[in-house]
Design an enzyme around this catalytic site. Sequence first.
Site, PDB file in Angstrom:
ATOM      1  N   GLU A   1       4.822   4.279 -14.652  1.00  7.97           N
ATOM      2  CA  GLU A   1       5.758   4.852 -13.673  1.00  7.97           C
ATOM      3  C   GLU A   1       7.115   4.180 -13.850  1.00  7.97           C
ATOM      4  O   GLU A   1       7.214   2.965 -13.847  1.00  7.97           O
ATOM      5  CB  GLU A   1       5.213   4.634 -12.256  1.00  7.97           C
ATOM      6  CG  GLU A   1       6.191   4.892 -11.130  1.00  7.97           C
ATOM      7  CD  GLU A   1       6.810   6.290 -11.151  1.00  7.97           C
ATOM      8  OE1 GLU A   1       6.070   7.268 -11.199  1.00  7.97           O
ATOM      9  OE2 GLU A   1       8.074   6.381 -11.130  1.00  7.97           O
TER      10      GLU A   1
ATOM     11  N   ASP B   1       3.445  18.576 -10.092  1.00  2.00           N
ATOM     12  CA  ASP B   1       4.717  19.284 -10.250  1.00  2.00           C
ATOM     13  C   ASP B   1       5.082  19.501 -11.723  1.00  2.00           C
ATOM     14  O   ASP B   1       5.906  20.367 -12.025  1.00  2.00           O
ATOM     15  CB  ASP B   1       5.854  18.503  -9.560  1.00  2.00           C
ATOM     16  CG  ASP B   1       5.904  18.780  -8.058  1.00  2.00           C
ATOM     17  OD1 ASP B   1       4.904  19.294  -7.514  1.00  2.00           O
ATOM     18  OD2 ASP B   1       6.942  18.469  -7.434  1.00  2.00           O
TER      19      ASP B   1
ATOM     20  N   TYR C   1      11.282  24.842  11.824  1.00  2.00           N
ATOM     21  CA  TYR C   1      12.302  25.566  11.050  1.00  2.00           C
ATOM     22  C   TYR C   1      13.528  25.788  11.926  1.00  2.00           C
ATOM     23  O   TYR C   1      13.400  26.022  13.131  1.00  2.00           O
ATOM     24  CB  TYR C   1      11.765  26.926  10.601  1.00  2.00           C
ATOM     25  CG  TYR C   1      10.883  26.842   9.383  1.00  2.00           C
ATOM     26  CD1 TYR C   1      11.403  27.110   8.123  1.00  2.00           C
ATOM     27  CD2 TYR C   1       9.547  26.478   9.483  1.00  2.00           C
ATOM     28  CE1 TYR C   1      10.617  27.021   6.990  1.00  2.00           C
ATOM     29  CE2 TYR C   1       8.744  26.392   8.360  1.00  2.00           C
ATOM     30  CZ  TYR C   1       9.285  26.660   7.120  1.00  2.00           C
ATOM     31  OH  TYR C   1       8.506  26.573   6.004  1.00  2.00           O
TER      32      TYR C   1
ATOM     33  N   LEU D   1       2.341  10.804  -6.414  1.00  2.51           N
ATOM     34  CA  LEU D   1       1.208  11.398  -5.693  1.00  2.51           C
ATOM     35  C   LEU D   1       0.061  11.847  -6.618  1.00  2.51           C
ATOM     36  O   LEU D   1      -1.104  11.484  -6.433  1.00  2.51           O
ATOM     37  CB  LEU D   1       1.719  12.587  -4.872  1.00  2.51           C
ATOM     38  CG  LEU D   1       0.701  13.317  -4.021  1.00  2.51           C
ATOM     39  CD1 LEU D   1       0.128  12.416  -2.949  1.00  2.51           C
ATOM     40  CD2 LEU D   1       1.340  14.534  -3.366  1.00  2.51           C
TER      41      LEU D   1
ATOM     42  N   GLN E   1       4.596  11.267   2.340  1.00  7.51           N
ATOM     43  CA  GLN E   1       4.209  10.856   0.985  1.00  7.51           C
ATOM     44  C   GLN E   1       4.494   9.373   0.731  1.00  7.51           C
ATOM     45  O   GLN E   1       3.728   8.708   0.052  1.00  7.51           O
ATOM     46  CB  GLN E   1       4.988  11.738   0.007  1.00  7.51           C
ATOM     47  CG  GLN E   1       4.529  11.667  -1.413  1.00  7.51           C
ATOM     48  CD  GLN E   1       5.127  12.798  -2.244  1.00  7.51           C
ATOM     49  OE1 GLN E   1       5.488  13.856  -1.730  1.00  7.51           O
ATOM     50  NE2 GLN E   1       5.245  12.580  -3.535  1.00  7.51           N
TER      51      GLN E   1
HETATM   52  C1  LIG Z   1      11.416  18.065   1.239  1.00  6.43           C
HETATM   53  C2  LIG Z   1      10.077  18.212   0.605  1.00  6.43           C
HETATM   54  C3  LIG Z   1       8.984  18.442   1.408  1.00  6.43           C
HETATM   55  C4  LIG Z   1       7.722  18.593   0.829  1.00  6.43           C
HETATM   56  N1  LIG Z   1       6.661  18.814   1.646  1.00  6.43           N
HETATM   57  C5  LIG Z   1       5.433  18.928   1.110  1.00  6.43           C
HETATM   58  C6  LIG Z   1       4.299  19.061   1.942  1.00  6.43           C
HETATM   59  O1  LIG Z   1       4.401  19.081   3.171  1.00  6.43           O
HETATM   60  N2  LIG Z   1       3.062  19.146   1.361  1.00  6.43           N
HETATM   61  C7  LIG Z   1       2.924  19.093   0.000  1.00  6.43           C
HETATM   62  O2  LIG Z   1       1.780  19.158  -0.481  1.00  6.43           O
HETATM   63  N3  LIG Z   1       3.987  18.956  -0.828  1.00  6.43           N
HETATM   64  C8  LIG Z   1       5.225  18.864  -0.314  1.00  6.43           C
HETATM   65  N4  LIG Z   1       6.296  18.655  -1.124  1.00  6.43           N
HETATM   66  C9  LIG Z   1       6.083  18.609  -2.590  1.00  6.43           C
HETATM   67  C10 LIG Z   1       5.584  17.255  -3.077  1.00  6.43           C
HETATM   68  O3  LIG Z   1       6.500  16.258  -2.715  1.00  6.43           O
HETATM   69  C11 LIG Z   1       5.420  17.291  -4.603  1.00  6.43           C
HETATM   70  O4  LIG Z   1       4.635  18.410  -4.935  1.00  6.43           O
HETATM   71  C12 LIG Z   1       4.753  16.026  -5.123  1.00  6.43           C
HETATM   72  O5  LIG Z   1       5.615  14.922  -5.030  1.00  6.43           O
HETATM   73  C13 LIG Z   1       4.363  16.180  -6.596  1.00  6.43           C
HETATM   74  O6  LIG Z   1       3.788  14.985  -7.017  1.00  6.43           O
HETATM   75  P1  LIG Z   1       3.756  14.628  -8.566  1.00  6.43           P
HETATM   76  O7  LIG Z   1       3.064  13.313  -8.642  1.00  6.43           O
HETATM   77  O8  LIG Z   1       3.233  15.771  -9.340  1.00  6.43           O
HETATM   78  O9  LIG Z   1       5.271  14.505  -8.992  1.00  6.43           O
HETATM   79  P2  LIG Z   1       6.394  13.498  -8.489  1.00  6.43           P
HETATM   80  O10 LIG Z   1       6.148  13.109  -7.094  1.00  6.43           O
HETATM   81  O11 LIG Z   1       7.691  14.100  -8.845  1.00  6.43           O
HETATM   82  O12 LIG Z   1       6.148  12.211  -9.377  1.00  6.43           O
HETATM   83  C14 LIG Z   1       6.387  12.182 -10.760  1.00  6.43           C
HETATM   84  C15 LIG Z   1       6.569  10.722 -11.129  1.00  6.43           C
HETATM   85  O13 LIG Z   1       6.635  10.596 -12.539  1.00  6.43           O
HETATM   86  C16 LIG Z   1       7.589   9.588 -12.855  1.00  6.43           C
HETATM   87  N5  LIG Z   1       7.999   9.838 -14.240  1.00  6.43           N
HETATM   88  C17 LIG Z   1       8.631  10.933 -14.721  1.00  6.43           C
HETATM   89  N6  LIG Z   1       8.785  10.835 -16.058  1.00  6.43           N
HETATM   90  C18 LIG Z   1       8.253   9.634 -16.427  1.00  6.43           C
HETATM   91  C19 LIG Z   1       8.112   8.973 -17.656  1.00  6.43           C
HETATM   92  N7  LIG Z   1       8.522   9.516 -18.808  1.00  6.43           N
HETATM   93  N8  LIG Z   1       7.530   7.743 -17.690  1.00  6.43           N
HETATM   94  C20 LIG Z   1       7.081   7.185 -16.516  1.00  6.43           C
HETATM   95  N9  LIG Z   1       7.198   7.775 -15.302  1.00  6.43           N
HETATM   96  C21 LIG Z   1       7.759   8.992 -15.271  1.00  6.43           C
HETATM   97  C22 LIG Z   1       8.683   9.771 -11.835  1.00  6.43           C
HETATM   98  O14 LIG Z   1       9.432   8.578 -11.672  1.00  6.43           O
HETATM   99  C23 LIG Z   1       7.883  10.148 -10.580  1.00  6.43           C
HETATM  100  O15 LIG Z   1       7.601   9.022  -9.781  1.00  6.43           O
HETATM  101  C24 LIG Z   1       7.572  18.509  -0.586  1.00  6.43           C
HETATM  102  C25 LIG Z   1       8.680  18.269  -1.392  1.00  6.43           C
HETATM  103  C26 LIG Z   1       9.927  18.129  -0.811  1.00  6.43           C
HETATM  104  C27 LIG Z   1      11.107  17.878  -1.697  1.00  6.43           C
END
Ligand SMILES: Cc1cc2nc3c(=O)[nH]c(=O)nc-3n(C[C@H](O)[C@H](O)[C@H](O)COP(=O)(O)OP(=O)(O)OC[C@H]3O[C@@H](n4cnc5c(N)ncnc54)[C@H](O)[C@@H]3O)c2cc1C
Length: 531
Positions: free
Chosen positions: A35, A307, A218, A15, A115
């Site tokens: 990725e 995250d 909920y 994301l 997502q």
């Molecule tokens: C059940 C649930 C419900 C949620 N509901 C909401 C919601 O309603 N609204 C909202 O805003 N958020 C929600 N979230 C949170 C949201 O899913 C996360 O905040 C979001 O996915 C964060 O995105 P990101 O890209 O920072 O990290 P991630 O989605 O964790 O992506 C990180 C990526 O980095 C890759 N990666 C890691 N290390 C390496 C490396 N060394 N080399 C290459 N690739 C690598 C991984 O494979 C992964 O694909 C929810 C989460 C959960 C679990």
Amino acid sequence: MPDDEVPVLIVGGSLVGLTTAMLLGHHGVPSLSVERHAGTAIHPRAGHFQLRTMEVLRQIGLEERVRAKSLEMYSATGGIIAVESLAGRQLATYVKELNEGVEGLSPTVRVFINQDVLEPLLRERALELGATVHNRTEAIALVQDDDGVTVTLRDLDSGDEREVRARYVVAADGNRSGMRRRLGIGMRGYGRLSRSITIYFRADCGELLRDRSPGVIYVHNPQLRGFFRLDRTAGKGFLVINTVGADVTQDSAVDVQAGLTEERALRFLRTAIGTDMPMEIVDIANWQAEASWAPRLREGRVFLAGDAAHVVPPNGGFGGNTGVQDAHNLAWKLAAVIKGDAGAGLLDSYEAERLPLCVLTVQQAYTRYATRVVPERGTEGVEPAIADIEIEIGLVMRSGAILVDDDDDGVLHLDPSALNGRPGTRAPHVALGDGRSTLDLFGSRFVVVRPDGDGVDDWAPPGVQSHVIDAEPFAEMYGLSAGGAALVRPDGVIAWRSRSGAGRDELARAHATALALSPQHAPQTRTTARR
Ligand SMILES: Cc1cc2nc3c(=O)[nH]c(=O)nc-3n(C[C@H](O)[C@H](O)[C@H](O)COP(=O)(O)OP(=O)(O)OC[C@H]3O[C@@H](n4cnc5c(N)ncnc54)[C@H](O)[C@@H]3O)c2cc1C
């Protein structure tokens, strides 16, 4: 010698990584995202997207596509409620309808979209805008020096390794961020809250909803606590479970993963639905609910976003949205520095502006977890809840690149109606009368907006677009009177404002400050006579 060079390398193509790539492309800077996974997200995870996220997507031409996809899967009028079980009593209404009470605050709306459906749209737009995404590629090491960062990448299919040289790296590699650990940045906050699970299922729950619109539901009962997200047919969705058992003060209650079998998961699902009916488990995901933040968002040329920088429990739907705001704040700054339009000091403003807001958001997500999921655990360390809308579009940023008002009171959030165009906040939406919003004027460059004047561009420094806006209630919403002006950054944040009698030199200095340029490097104000 590195095998390749790129202005920005993004670790993580989910994301936040994809949003960063897309926004950098929008600002004309190519990037390489790497990725590990073969494609975009496979689980729905984030589903609730805030006004500000939708405004960012609108800036880059994705709003309509996302809204259309959202309507394919979710009701536009879903809310957030609590029930004993789907078949049982309704216990609370947290949000009646997703967009209730926010009419007129934005040219767009909040949406529910999963997502795993959103990410392919982000990826497609990032590629359209010139980004490169390499899947099945892992970043395994990084070394930085004064001029750039050398990142070692491994092709996960062939095992081949290569080095890429980047001027800057964005670590959007998720909550277990290896990049963050390599940089020696720990996490602070509340830590792990529960070992949660998500059960993806099919079951025809339509009749059980009665007149309730599916959104976030909920579930509170003596067996479990968590929430449902059901699609618009109410025939499939997922159930998150954060606690099991009646006494949620016990540590065992927050370990939902302990002893989990498919049969036990089916029992949980049946309990949450509240009646026996045909149901099929499609998948089960284990994950940790956590509320923490990184105390630093930058180490040299590497920036943490999403995250990797802050982890929240899903209550409130803040996680992904906050990550999108990180990307939005960072991308234009990286682009401006890389293109030579801004001083490198501008990049210091990323942590200064985002970190206090990230901490606030983690605290607020924790508050929603503590009060909605485990109220019996008490309120120690639980901050009072602030309204969602203040977290969405009422946040106040401060940094060396923002010229705050002399009477700045230091607050971090306010009701949007009380912001009145104060520097450090999102420039407000005012309908322009031609179907557009003031927000449609922002997104690519600096813009100065005024309630009066002759409207010619040469009032503003080079590179700054000038608009005179006579639509009501523009002047009031931006806190301007005759002769006043507000300078809006490419991320739609007000960098400076003069309530009245704004001078051209003052504006030029404010623009230079907003770009971290010393006065001698600032774009010179043209001295041509006004037409
Ligand atoms: C059940 C649930 C419900 C949620 N509901 C909401 C919601 O309603 N609204 C909202 O805003 N958020 C929600 N979230 C949170 C949201 O899913 C996360 O905040 C979001 O996915 C964060 O995105 P990101 O890209 O920072 O990290 P991630 O989605 O964790 O992506 C990180 C990526 O980095 C890759 N990666 C890691 N290390 C390496 C490396 N060394 N080399 C290459 N690739 C690598 C991984 O494979 C992964 O694909 C929810 C989460 C959960 C679990």
